[in-house]
Design a protein around this motif. Structure first.
Motif, PDB file in Angstrom:
ATOM      1  N   ALA A 248      46.078  45.895 -17.416  1.00  0.00           N
ATOM      2  CA  ALA A 248      45.952  44.841 -18.416  1.00  0.00           C
ATOM      3  C   ALA A 248      47.265  44.545 -19.106  1.00  0.00           C
ATOM      4  O   ALA A 248      47.594  43.385 -19.386  1.00  0.00           O
ATOM      5  N   SER A 249      48.046  45.581 -19.381  1.00  0.00           N
ATOM      6  CA  SER A 249      49.262  45.381 -20.157  1.00  0.00           C
ATOM      7  C   SER A 249      50.520  45.278 -19.306  1.00  0.00           C
ATOM      8  O   SER A 249      51.421  44.485 -19.615  1.00  0.00           O
ATOM      9  N   ILE A 250      50.611  46.047 -18.220  1.00  0.00           N
ATOM     10  CA  ILE A 250      51.804  45.951 -17.366  1.00  0.00           C
ATOM     11  C   ILE A 250      51.786  44.633 -16.596  1.00  0.00           C
ATOM     12  O   ILE A 250      52.773  43.893 -16.582  1.00  0.00           O
ATOM     13  N   GLY A 251      50.659  44.322 -15.954  1.00  0.00           N
ATOM     14  CA  GLY A 251      50.563  43.057 -15.227  1.00  0.00           C
ATOM     15  C   GLY A 251      50.433  41.868 -16.161  1.00  0.00           C
ATOM     16  O   GLY A 251      51.089  40.835 -15.979  1.00  0.00           O
ATOM     17  N   GLY A 252      49.593  42.020 -17.189  1.00  0.00           N
ATOM     18  CA  GLY A 252      49.292  40.890 -18.056  1.00  0.00           C
ATOM     19  C   GLY A 252      50.357  40.571 -19.075  1.00  0.00           C
ATOM     20  O   GLY A 252      50.430  39.435 -19.558  1.00  0.00           O
ATOM     21  N   GLY A 319      36.658  44.261 -20.038  1.00  0.00           N
ATOM     22  CA  GLY A 319      36.334  45.664 -20.215  1.00  0.00           C
ATOM     23  C   GLY A 319      34.855  45.916 -20.394  1.00  0.00           C
ATOM     24  O   GLY A 319      34.389  47.048 -20.281  1.00  0.00           O
ATOM     25  N   ALA A 320      34.103  44.854 -20.689  1.00  0.00           N
ATOM     26  CA  ALA A 320      32.643  44.920 -20.837  1.00  0.00           C
ATOM     27  C   ALA A 320      32.126  43.494 -20.714  1.00  0.00           C
ATOM     28  O   ALA A 320      32.883  42.533 -20.899  1.00  0.00           O
ATOM     29  N   GLN A 339      38.963  33.673 -22.160  1.00  0.00           N
ATOM     30  CA  GLN A 339      39.022  33.840 -20.706  1.00  0.00           C
ATOM     31  C   GLN A 339      38.439  35.207 -20.350  1.00  0.00           C
ATOM     32  O   GLN A 339      38.760  36.221 -20.971  1.00  0.00           O
ATOM     33  N   ASN A 340      37.589  35.234 -19.328  1.00  0.00           N
ATOM     34  CA  ASN A 340      36.874  36.443 -18.926  1.00  0.00           C
ATOM     35  C   ASN A 340      37.667  37.164 -17.838  1.00  0.00           C
ATOM     36  O   ASN A 340      37.958  36.585 -16.782  1.00  0.00           O
ATOM     37  N   ILE A 341      38.004  38.433 -18.086  1.00  0.00           N
ATOM     38  CA  ILE A 341      38.931  39.160 -17.210  1.00  0.00           C
ATOM     39  C   ILE A 341      38.281  40.430 -16.678  1.00  0.00           C
ATOM     40  O   ILE A 341      37.675  41.197 -17.431  1.00  0.00           O
ATOM     41  N   PHE A 342      38.421  40.638 -15.369  1.00  0.00           N
ATOM     42  CA  PHE A 342      37.976  41.879 -14.746  1.00  0.00           C
ATOM     43  C   PHE A 342      39.084  42.352 -13.815  1.00  0.00           C
ATOM     44  O   PHE A 342      39.547  41.598 -12.956  1.00  0.00           O
ATOM     45  N   GLY A 466      35.950  52.946 -25.529  1.00  0.00           N
ATOM     46  CA  GLY A 466      37.044  52.239 -26.184  1.00  0.00           C
ATOM     47  C   GLY A 466      38.164  51.879 -25.239  1.00  0.00           C
ATOM     48  O   GLY A 466      39.340  51.880 -25.601  1.00  0.00           O
ATOM     49  N   GLY A 467      37.819  51.589 -23.977  1.00  0.00           N
ATOM     50  CA  GLY A 467      38.819  51.218 -22.982  1.00  0.00           C
ATOM     51  C   GLY A 467      39.437  52.395 -22.243  1.00  0.00           C
ATOM     52  O   GLY A 467      40.214  52.194 -21.305  1.00  0.00           O
TER      53      GLY A 467
END
Length: 561
Positions: A248-252, A319-320, A339-342, A466-467
């Protein structure tokens, strides 16, 4: 270190899916075009987190620190293909450490700040690191010194801040000729886009923590997909509230920041007031937040009325499962697109964005069926992956709607396999090379033209609190040695704020009693991370099991819900 086989590299390169860019080359491009532009911004509350003042750095200032770090690391003996464990919060130094190591071709293995000695020792055993990089203090508590004694094989230890037996990179400067030697070394030993950039950590689909190696070429397609969803434009400000240790954070955010040549604002650990203040004062265009936070904001309209979120172009959420009510209300009442992310560290990538699914009800429920023949989507990642659903019992591919099956994925985002884990890799890839995600989806109904996937749950029993991923099998194994327990199994149970919490179900020895505090004390002695600690307990006469003796965890969950 290149782990991808040559045929795969040649195939994806020929099709234009992979190229020559690395994290460091993207940085040099941004530096060339935007040297005086502000690039990295600390959390406003850094003083509370690390004990020192927040920083704001231009691309030129970032470059000066990156070069200093690279020369320090080189001077201390780090070389291409070495592995370094990184345990840092979201401060400006973290992306600069990534950049310095990327320049040298050193592999970064980031881990959560919550990891304790138990988890770190297991990772040391897996990757045999040459160095460890961390911070003097975190949230008012000494951090680095807690782990000094577990690095016993000559590993170099670096810290932000002064710590005994650590080299403080805050105020260290290399010898006068080290920079020249470092430059000569990197010129003679260039890092390619197919070299491994990171080994992140996940419980994966096999239950135990596994290293996930990813090259620059594996990261970039995911970053470009994130840029599409975030509708990123050149010069944008991105706010990263998730630990910069995974997809989520490195790519996003890390790669996306350099692709858009913008400003990256760091945030960690999550603090709602600081988060909302950063959005308004930094003119943030894109960020992400967990569904629980988004729901809470709508249930507290006073908070929304007191904060200006008008700079946001959109916000990512995942994440949910997302609430249709939440997505619709933000879109229609507050003019904010959710935006919905998986996704996963292994490379699963499903992204439901407004420019592909405008209806907020559909966007909350469904993801485009990327990589399915006959369906065309505009997100670039849809062209470079293939997906399918298979029956978890028969392994037959599912084509009809509303029948749950495991999602399988292949293509240019999907990793080559877990680090040093041939047996696990044999389990998680099918005969056609598709990765078995362990997640259940179903095809949407006929009235949607079967264009979408809907998330149904997990084949695996992984707990996500919590992720943070928690392996119940790991806790089972630790607790199985407790003298009062004949049998024990751990499960996740629902929680409105964290998504899930950890529950213990125990069969006790005759005449014994046990409390939750006793279990926590037992696990504390094992030195596991605090986020894995159970928060509820049930005792039973027998554990529910299937005919072959495997515990049925879904029935355990019912004991708590």
């Amino acid at each position: 270190m290149i782990l991808t086989n040559q045929n795969r590299i040649e195939d994806f390169t020929r099709q234009g899916w992979w190229g020559d860019d690395t994290l460091y080359s993207l940085f040099l491009d941004a530096l060339d075009k935007c040297s005086a532009q502000e690039a990295l911004v600390d959390p406003k509350n850094r003083q509370t987190i690390t004990g020192d003042a927040p920083k704001r750095l231009t691309f030129q200032e970032v470059n000066e620190t990156v070069e200093r770090y690279a020369s320090i690391f080189f001077e201390q003996g780090l070389r291409k293909d070495n592995i370094v464990i990184i345990q840092l919060p979201n401060v400006v130094e973290l992306p600069m450490v990534y950049l310095a190591l990327s320049k040298l071709g050193v592999i970064s293995s980031p881990i959560p700040m919550q990891y304790g000695a138990y988890e770190i020792e297991a990772i040391i055993e897996e990757v045999s690191p040459q160095a460890y990089i961390t911070i003097q203090s975190f949230n008012g508590n000494a951090h680095a010194e807690k782990f000094s004694s577990i690095f016993v094989k000559g590993e170099k230890k670096f810290s932000l801040g002064k710590v005994n037996s650590f080299l403080n990179i805050d105020n260290s400067y290399p010898d006068s000729n080290s920079h020249e030697l470092q430059q000569s070394y990197t010129n003679e030993n260039p890092c390619s886009a197919n070299d491994i950039f990171t080994i992140c950590w996940t419980s994966g689909t096999t239950g135990t923590p596994k290293g996930v190696p990813r090259s620059h070429n594996l990261w970039l397609p995911m970053a470009k997909a994130a840029a599409f969803v975030s509708e990123t434009k050149e010069g944008d400000t991105l706010l990263n509230p998730f630990p910069m240790i995974n997809m989520a954070s490195i790519g996003g955010f890390l790669f996306n920041w350099l692709l858009c040549k913008g400003k990256l604002v760091q945030h960690h650990p999550f603090d709602l007031n600081t988060f909302l203040d950063q959005i308004s004062t930094e003119n943030v265009k894109y960020t992400i937040a967990p569904p629980a936070i988004m729901n809470m904001l709508l249930n507290n309209p006073v908070i929304l009325d007191q904060n200006d979120l008008s700079s946001l172009r959109c916000i990512g959420c995942g994440g949910a499962p997302l609430s249709e009510w939440m997505v619709e209300t933000f879109q229609n009442k507050y003019n904010l697109t959710v935006q919905n992310i998986f996704g996963s560290n292994e490379g699963a990538t499903l992204l439901s964005s407004r420019n592909e699914i405008d209806d907020p009800h559909l966007r909350a429920q469904y993801f485009p069926r990327f990589g399915v023949e006959g369906l065309d989507w505009s997100n670039p990642v849809s062209k470079i992956i293939k997906t399918k659903l298979v029956d978890v019992e028969t392994n037959e591919e599912i084509h009809e709607p509303e029948k749950p099956g495991e999602l399988l994925i292949s293509g240019a985002t999907v990793f080559d396999g877990y680090w040093n884990a041939p047996e696990a890799n044999a389990e998680v890839f099918d005969e056609d090379g598709f990765f078995k995600t362990g997640d259940l989806f179903e095809i949407s109904p006929q009235d949607t033209q079967k264009k979408y996937y809907k998330f149904c749950g997990r084949c695996k029993d992984l707990i996500i609190r919590g992720g943070m991923n928690i392996s119940p099998e790991e806790l089972d194994n630790l607790l199985s040695s407790h003298p009062k327990m004949l049998e024990v199994a751990v499960t996740g149970y629902d929680d409105e704020i964290l998504g899930e919490k950890v529950g213990v179900v125990a069969v006790l020895a005759e005449g014994e009693t046990i409390t939750l505090n006793e279990i926590i004390e037992f696990l504390t002695d094992k030195k596991i991370a605090k986020f894995k600690m159970p928060e509820d307990l049930r005792t039973v006469n027998t554990l529910p099991k299937n005919p072959v003796g495997k515990v049925i965890r879904r029935e355990l969950k019912d004991l708590f819900n």
